[in-house]
Each structure stands twice: as C-alpha cells, then as structure tokens.
Design an enzyme around this catalytic site. Structure first.
Site, PDB file in Angstrom:
ATOM      1  CB  CYS A  59       9.317 -64.062  25.051  1.00  0.00           C
ATOM      2  SG  CYS A  59       8.705 -63.039  26.365  1.00  0.00           S
ATOM      3  CB  ALA A  89       3.561 -51.121  26.150  1.00  0.00           C
ATOM      4  N   PRO A  90       6.408 -52.216  24.875  1.00  0.00           N
ATOM      5  CG  PRO A  90       8.750 -52.203  24.904  1.00  0.00           C
ATOM      6  CD  PRO A  90       7.570 -53.084  25.182  1.00  0.00           C
ATOM      7  N   GLY A  91       6.401 -51.391  22.193  1.00  0.00           N
ATOM      8  CA  GLY A  91       5.980 -50.955  20.869  1.00  0.00           C
ATOM      9  C   GLY A  91       6.903 -51.284  19.706  1.00  0.00           C
ATOM     10  CB  SER A  92      10.018 -53.200  19.221  1.00  0.00           C
ATOM     11  OG  SER A  92       9.626 -54.259  20.049  1.00  0.00           O
ATOM     12  CG  ASP A 114       4.182 -59.955  21.652  1.00  0.00           C
ATOM     13  OD1 ASP A 114       4.564 -61.134  21.673  1.00  0.00           O
ATOM     14  OD2 ASP A 114       4.926 -58.997  21.932  1.00  0.00           O
TER      15      ASP A 114
HETATM   16  C1  LIG Z   1       5.093 -59.259  25.857  1.00  0.00           C
HETATM   17  S1  LIG Z   1       4.703 -57.670  26.315  1.00  0.00           S
HETATM   18  C2  LIG Z   1       4.358 -56.950  24.780  1.00  0.00           C
HETATM   19  C3  LIG Z   1       5.560 -56.535  23.993  1.00  0.00           C
HETATM   20  C4  LIG Z   1       5.202 -55.710  22.785  1.00  0.00           C
HETATM   21  N1  LIG Z   1       4.281 -56.400  21.918  1.00  0.00           N
HETATM   22  C5  LIG Z   1       6.427 -55.285  21.997  1.00  0.00           C
HETATM   23  O1  LIG Z   1       6.774 -55.909  21.022  1.00  0.00           O
HETATM   24  O2  LIG Z   1       7.059 -54.284  22.359  1.00  0.00           O
HETATM   25  C6  LIG Z   1       3.130 -57.825  27.011  1.00  0.00           C
HETATM   26  C7  LIG Z   1       2.409 -56.537  27.292  1.00  0.00           C
HETATM   27  O3  LIG Z   1       1.081 -56.886  27.684  1.00  0.00           O
HETATM   28  C8  LIG Z   1       0.617 -55.916  28.581  1.00  0.00           C
HETATM   29  N2  LIG Z   1      -0.546 -56.519  29.275  1.00  0.00           N
HETATM   30  C9  LIG Z   1      -0.594 -57.303  30.365  1.00  0.00           C
HETATM   31  N3  LIG Z   1      -1.854 -57.655  30.630  1.00  0.00           N
HETATM   32  C10 LIG Z   1      -2.623 -57.088  29.683  1.00  0.00           C
HETATM   33  C11 LIG Z   1      -4.022 -57.064  29.427  1.00  0.00           C
HETATM   34  N4  LIG Z   1      -4.867 -57.710  30.181  1.00  0.00           N
HETATM   35  N5  LIG Z   1      -4.467 -56.346  28.384  1.00  0.00           N
HETATM   36  C12 LIG Z   1      -3.609 -55.650  27.598  1.00  0.00           C
HETATM   37  N6  LIG Z   1      -2.282 -55.645  27.800  1.00  0.00           N
HETATM   38  C13 LIG Z   1      -1.796 -56.358  28.819  1.00  0.00           C
HETATM   39  C14 LIG Z   1       1.795 -55.611  29.447  1.00  0.00           C
HETATM   40  O4  LIG Z   1       1.669 -54.325  30.028  1.00  0.00           O
HETATM   41  C15 LIG Z   1       2.941 -55.708  28.432  1.00  0.00           C
HETATM   42  O5  LIG Z   1       3.258 -54.429  27.971  1.00  0.00           O
END
Ligand SMILES: C[S@@+](CC[C@H](N)C(=O)[O-])C[C@H]1O[C@@H](n2cnc3c(N)ncnc32)[C@H](O)[C@@H]1O
Length: 683
Positions: free
Chosen positions: A256, A121-124, A203
């Site tokens: 990031c 999430a958010p999914g780009s 990610d």
């Molecule tokens: C860096 S963001 C991801 C961005 C996404 N890949 C994008 O490009 O839109 C990290 C995500 O990891 C999720 N997250 C945090 N802990 C997690 C876990 N233990 N398992 C799965 N997702 C997790 C968060 O809710 C967040 O949405």
C-alpha cells in the site's frame, strides 16, 4: 486526497448463500433508501446510492458513497449502519478497502490450489483466498489449502480470529519470518520433493504512504529513508516466495505504498536475481473497469540528505549511514534490463482512479526452475546475499535461536530418514518445541475413536483414526478435538522435525463434556461443536433428531424447551430409548414443513434458500432428563433464527413458557412434599 475513504465491504462466503444475502440486502435495504439528494458527503456533495463495485465478481463487493463518519451520523442511514455493524460482527460481510480486494483476485486462486499467504494478518485477503478454494461450498471436500503466515504473534491471533469465521479444515495459521519460511519435505521423504505452492501472496510490510487518506499522520512522519530501509526485507520475503512457488505457479506482490523503491525496484531485483525464472504477467485485460496506470521504469533515489545518482556514488562518499543504507537494487534497471523486465506490467492504483487508497500490485509467474547459480538477492547487500546462499544450500541457520544447536541433527534426520511415511503429526522424540505454542498431536486413542463412532454412529465414510488432532499432549484424553483435511495433514506431515510454528489449524469438531446419570452403554464423553458440525453431520447416523421449521424456530427462540413442549414427531424421537443422553443434533427436515403449517398459513420461508442445503440447518443441542437445550451461543442462534424466519408466533412461545412454569411448579411441589415426608419420618 483530503476526502475520507468511502465505506466498502464484501459479502463473505462466495457460495449460493452469499448471493441470496446480496439480493435480500438490495431489495430490503438499499432499494428503500431515499433519493440521493437526502445525503451529502463531507465535501457537501450529493452522495450516490450504494453500488456494487463493477469489477468485483458476482456483485459481492459494495461501496457506500459516504465515509464511516457520515454513516454513523446521518439518521436516514441508521438502518444501513446497523446492517453493516451487525453483519460484520456475525461474519457475513467483511469491511475491507476496495483496493485491498484486488491482490487475491489477481492471484486467481482455484479450488484445488495450495496457497501461501506470506504476510497475512489481519487476514482480509486470506479470507478471500479461503473463499476461492471453497468455491464449491465449505462442506465439500477440496484438496486446496491456505497457509497463512505472519511474523507477529498478536497479529497471528487476529488472523486466527478472522479466519475462524470460515471454519475451514483446509487452513493453517503459522508464525514465521516470511523471508526464512521453512522448507517442507513432501511426506514421502526420500522423494526429495519439497512442498511447493501453486499460488503465493506477498502482501509485504511497507511504509503505507498509499494510505494517506485513512492515516493523514503519515504526512508528518514520512521520509525517504523509510522506503530505502524496508526495501531489502520486501525483496527477501518475495524471493523466498519465488523459491517456494511451483513452476507455472503465480505470485502476487502488493504494497500500500506508491514509492517505486518499495514497488518496481523490488520487482526489478526479483526478476534480476531469479535470472528471469520469474516473469511479470500482463494482466491488463483483467478487470477492465478497475482503473490503474502501468508501473514505471525510471525513478530517482533519494535519502534524507538528497538525491543519489548511483550506487557507486553512495559507496564512494564519506557518509557511513548512506553507505550502509543504499543498495544497488534501489536503482532503476538499465535500459537493456528494462526491455526484458516489463515493469510496466505492474499496476499502480492511484487514489483518484477508483476513489480508493493508493496501492501497488504485480502478478509474477515462475516460468522455469530458479537456476542454482542464480545469485538470489545479490544486490540487496553482500552479507544478505551470502546468508541467503547459505540457506539455499542448507547450511546451518542461526536465525532461530531456540533450536539452533540441533539444526545439524535435524538435517541428518531429514536426509537419512526411512522411506516410511512420517507418523501423522506424531510426538516424535527430537521434535522442536516452540515456546508457548502447543504441538499439533494426532488423536490416536482407540478408546476415543470407538466411543465417538458408537455414540454418533459415525459411518466409515470418514476416517476418524487419521483425521482428528488436538493441541494438548494428553492425546489419550483430549479436551478439544479438531478435524484436519487431507490437504492440511499432508503439509503438517511434511514437517517431521517440527519447524512449523502452527498457531491454528483444523475445525473444532468435539469438546469434552459428559452427561450426568447417562447410561454407560449409551453415552459419550464428547459433544459435537457447532462450528464443526457441517463436517460430521453427513457421516452421523445416530443422535440426529429431525424437526419441522416451527420446532426449530421454537427452540432457537426459547433456547431450552421441555420434551413435552415439542410436537409428536420430535417428542417421539427425543423419548426413544435408543437416543443417548447428552449431545443431540436437531436438524431441519424440509419434508416436515408442509405438515407443520396451520391451515391458511403462508410459509415465511423460501425452501429453495441455500441455507437448506446439506447440513445447512442443524444445531447442536444438549438433551437432559426433561429438556432439550441449545449448545450454540446466542449470536449464532439469533443468526440461524433470522434465516429461518424469526421467532415463532406468540401463542407458540406462550405455550412453551406455560409448560416450563407448570413443570417448575410441579418440581417445587414435589420437593416440598418430599421435605414434608422427610420431616414426618424424622419426627
Ligand atoms: C500489509 S500487512 C498485511 C495485510 C494482510 N495481507 C491483509 O490483507 O490483511 C503486512 C503484515 O506483514 C507482517 N510482517 C512484517 N514483517 C514480516 C516478516 N518478516 N515476515 C512475515 N510477516 C511480516 C506484519 O505483521 C503485517 O501483519
């Protein structure tokens, strides 16, 4: 670092239509922008014209040399601003940071790949991977699949919204802690095979210190302990990814953050604890225009109290917080290890390299099975290592509260199950129920299948009896029906005990809606839904009305037209008794275009435009007694209308309006006469 990030976006789709849109955007919008001197950015520098990011394939990603603020405020850029907002809302482009586009590119997703996006999430990035599996067109069947996961329920909602713009039946959104992502058995249960992925994106959640240009408040909140604290989770998530990856498959790790504790230290732990079954891939020859520097092999470990020389030093000291937070895996590899690891193959994107935020990306490949004796995550902490081992060995997990008690029963079921395939998505006794999440249930009702086949003339080229599902338990009379690709079905069948928390899957194809006063022999309780029309249309032999471009534009503009308002070709079809009342699909037929043009009129449309490819230009409508009306929403109708050349000429609109007014007048007159007759009878 103090300058604001430039606006960047990607044209969605990846198919021919996106290339056509790119060309139109360049020709009609960007080429009309004045000279660079007219615009200055926040630093007072002259801004260059928009340009395609040189490393992104097919010139589908663009950068504007101004920030969002400048874009909003400078009057000469009003058209560009309006374009970005409008096309983003319509789902034709995605605003996305340039570096965030890199991990999916490095993952090199192919059409038939099964992909897992662990923290999506958010999914780009999920969207980019969907584009890759649908490179041949979303309407072309593919065995590829994207499974997008996030732990956060609300963010899963965003993810579903973002990816629903793609309407892919090869997509599953699930909600799990990625480090404990369920292991799924291939449907042929006794094969003992698990569902494995060709490509995995990790990610992972991170401290985000690379996003300082976008979120300057990170300066104030930043401290050493944040990275130390999140490192074990990042490593565990990635290790789980390694377990679920096929041999020969690729996993991309990205953050990031530019802190080596979140980057190279995590990679080092992955390589070490998989006993080098995972290896870093040298991708230095990929996307050479994208500047970066190699990963590092040495770093220092600090906590709030200062620098720590070694793990042993932290454990010997009398600071309990330090003892608990510091892990062996925080420390850089020994020289001997470093020579094997090739951490320099990972990539650091610094903000000045490409005028972006800071980012870290590494490409890993699984070169062989991970040995049973590999101590996965041993250096993260002793307890963590034990817990992981228990999980790998299949011991009872207490992490998921609501069904912990029936875990042994489930295990037995998996091991002792029959060799017969699991009933598709079936509502089996003993299936786990996730609070607040409706189960995925196969639509098995013969009554539903037969009326859909009969009314829409659905050919045997699509097997409705195995590919339809719903989310409510009343599968006999479902409200909404979704179409599921074979690839998605196979994965859901691999979950007989219902471990997967499926938030969204499939493309909505039918919704319950009945026509009033319809002939019971020629009616249907379901209408086709626009987003799933592309799946059904190639198989529909009934309820399809062909139209010229002008007739399509007329209806799209008016939203509802009386049957008499259409030219003969359409009117004849609409009044044909074989056409049932209710849902009708109006489909553009290019063959009718020539006959539709008035003498001397030049076509506004390019018939080679990819929109006119199979099923590309068809809209769901509702046919009542007297009129045909659109079923799709206003935004969608406006989008199609724009693609077809905009509203019809004014005289065509005037004719339709006059027709409607006349019909209304006649109805009122008839009603008044009826009332007069009734009054006369009564007196
Ligand atoms: C860096 S963001 C991801 C961005 C996404 N890949 C994008 O490009 O839109 C990290 C995500 O990891 C999720 N997250 C945090 N802990 C997690 C876990 N233990 N398992 C799965 N997702 C997790 C968060 O809710 C967040 O949405």
């Amino acid at each position: 670092m103090r300058s604001q990030l430039p606006v960047t976006f990607r044209i969605n789709g990846g198919g021919k239509y996106s290339l056509a849109m790119r060309d139109r955007m360049e020709k009609d919008l960007f080429s009309k922008l004045g000279s660079a001197e007219e615009y200055v950015n926040e630093a007072g520098e002259k801004a260059a014209k928009p340009f395609a990011l040189p490393w992104y394939p097919d010139r589908l990603a663009w950068q504007l040399s101004y920030s969002r603020n400048v874009l909003r405020k400078v009057p000469q850029l009003a058209d560009v601003h309006a374009f970005i907002v409008r096309e983003n809302d319509k789902g034709n482009i995605t605003r996305q940071e340039a570096v965030s586009m890199v991990p999916p590119l490095m993952l090199d997703v192919q059409v038939g790949d099964r992909v897992l996006d662990m923290c999506a999430a958010p999914g780009s990035k999920t969207f980019q991977m969907l584009e890759a599996i649908h490179k041949n067109g979303v309407d072309k069947m593919t065995s590829g699949l994207v499974m997008a996961n996030d732990v956060d329920a609300q963010r899963c909602g965003l993810l579903t919204h973002q990816t629903s713009r793609f309407s892919s039946s090869n997509m599953i959104v699930v909600q799990h802690e990625a480090q404990d992502f369920p292991r799924l058995q291939e449907p042929e249960r006794n094969s003992g095979k698990h569902i494995m992925f060709d490509r995995i994106l990790a990610d992972v959640p991170c401290t985000g210190d690379g996003t300082l240009r976008k979120a300057p408040d990170i300066w104030v909140r930043w401290n050493h302990n944040q990275a130390l604290g999140i490192h074990p989770l990042q490593a565990r998530i990635t290790l789980r990814g390694c377990e679920l990856l096929k041999v020969g498959g690729r996993l991309v790790y990205s953050t990031c953050s530019l802190n080596p504790i979140e980057d190279e230290a995590v990679l080092a732990e992955i390589l070490r604890s998989t006993n080098y079954a995972m290896q870093l891939v040298d991708v230095s020859d990929l996307f050479p225009e994208l500047k970066r520097c190699p990963g590092i092999t040495k770093w220092t470990v600090n906590d709030r109290a200062g620098r720590i020389a070694s793990y042993e030093e932290a454990q010997k000291g009398n600071d309990p917080k330090r003892r608990s937070i510091i892990k062996r895996s925080h420390f850089p590899p020994t020289e001997e290890e470093a020579a094997k690891m090739h951490l320099e193959r990972s990539m650091r994107y610094l903000p000045h390299h490409n005028d972006t935020g800071g980012f870290f990306v590494a490409v890993l490949e699984k070169v062989c099975e991970i040995g049973h004796d590999a101590e996965m995550g041993a250096h993260l902490s002793n307890t963590a290592a034990r817990k992981r081992k228990e999980k790998v060995d299949g011991a009872k997990s207490n992490d998921e509260g609501d069904d912990a008690d029936d875990a042994p029963a489930k295990k037995q079921k998996l091991e002792g199950g029959s060799s017969a395939p699991v009933p598709v998505l079936g509502r089996e006794e003993g299936r786990r129920h996730h609070r607040g999440i409706d189960p995925v249930v196969a639509v098995t009702s013969d009554a539903v299948h037969s009326q859909l086949k009969r009314f829409y003339g659905i050919s045997s080229s699509i097997d409705l009896s195995t590919s339809l599902m719903t989310r409510n338990l009343d599968a006999e009379l479902p409200k909404r029906i979704y179409y599921l690709s074979d690839a998605a079905k196979r994965v859901l069948e691999a979950d007989p005990t219902g471990d997967l928390k499926v938030i969204a899957t499939g493309v909505k194809v039918f919704e319950r809606q009945e026509a009033k006063d319809a002939d019971p022999k020629n009616s249907c309780s379901y209408r086709v839904v626009q987003e799933g029309l592309y799946v059904l249309l190639p198989h529909m032999t009934k309820q399809v009305v062909t139209a010229s471009l002008m007739e399509m534009r007329k209806l799209l503009h008016m939203r509802s037209c009386r049957k008499e308002s259409f030219e003969n070709h359409v009117r004849d079809q609409l009044t044909n008794p074989a056409l049932g009342k209710g849902c009708v699909v109006l489909k553009f037929d290019p063959k009718l275009e020539a006959s539709d043009k008035e003498e001397g009129e030049v076509s506004v449309i390019n018939l080679n435009d990819p929109i006119f490819e199979a099923g590309g230009c068809a809209i769901c409508c509702w046919m009542g007694e007297a009129a045909l009306s659109l079923l799709c929403d206003k935004v969608y109708a406006a989008m199609v209308l724009e693609k077809l050349g905009g509203p019809p000429p004014q005289e065509v609109i005037d004719r339709c309006v006059a027709d409607k007014a006349k019909a209304k007048e006649e109805m009122e007159k008839a009603a008044a006469n009826g009332a007069a007759v009734e009054t006369a009878v009564a007196t």
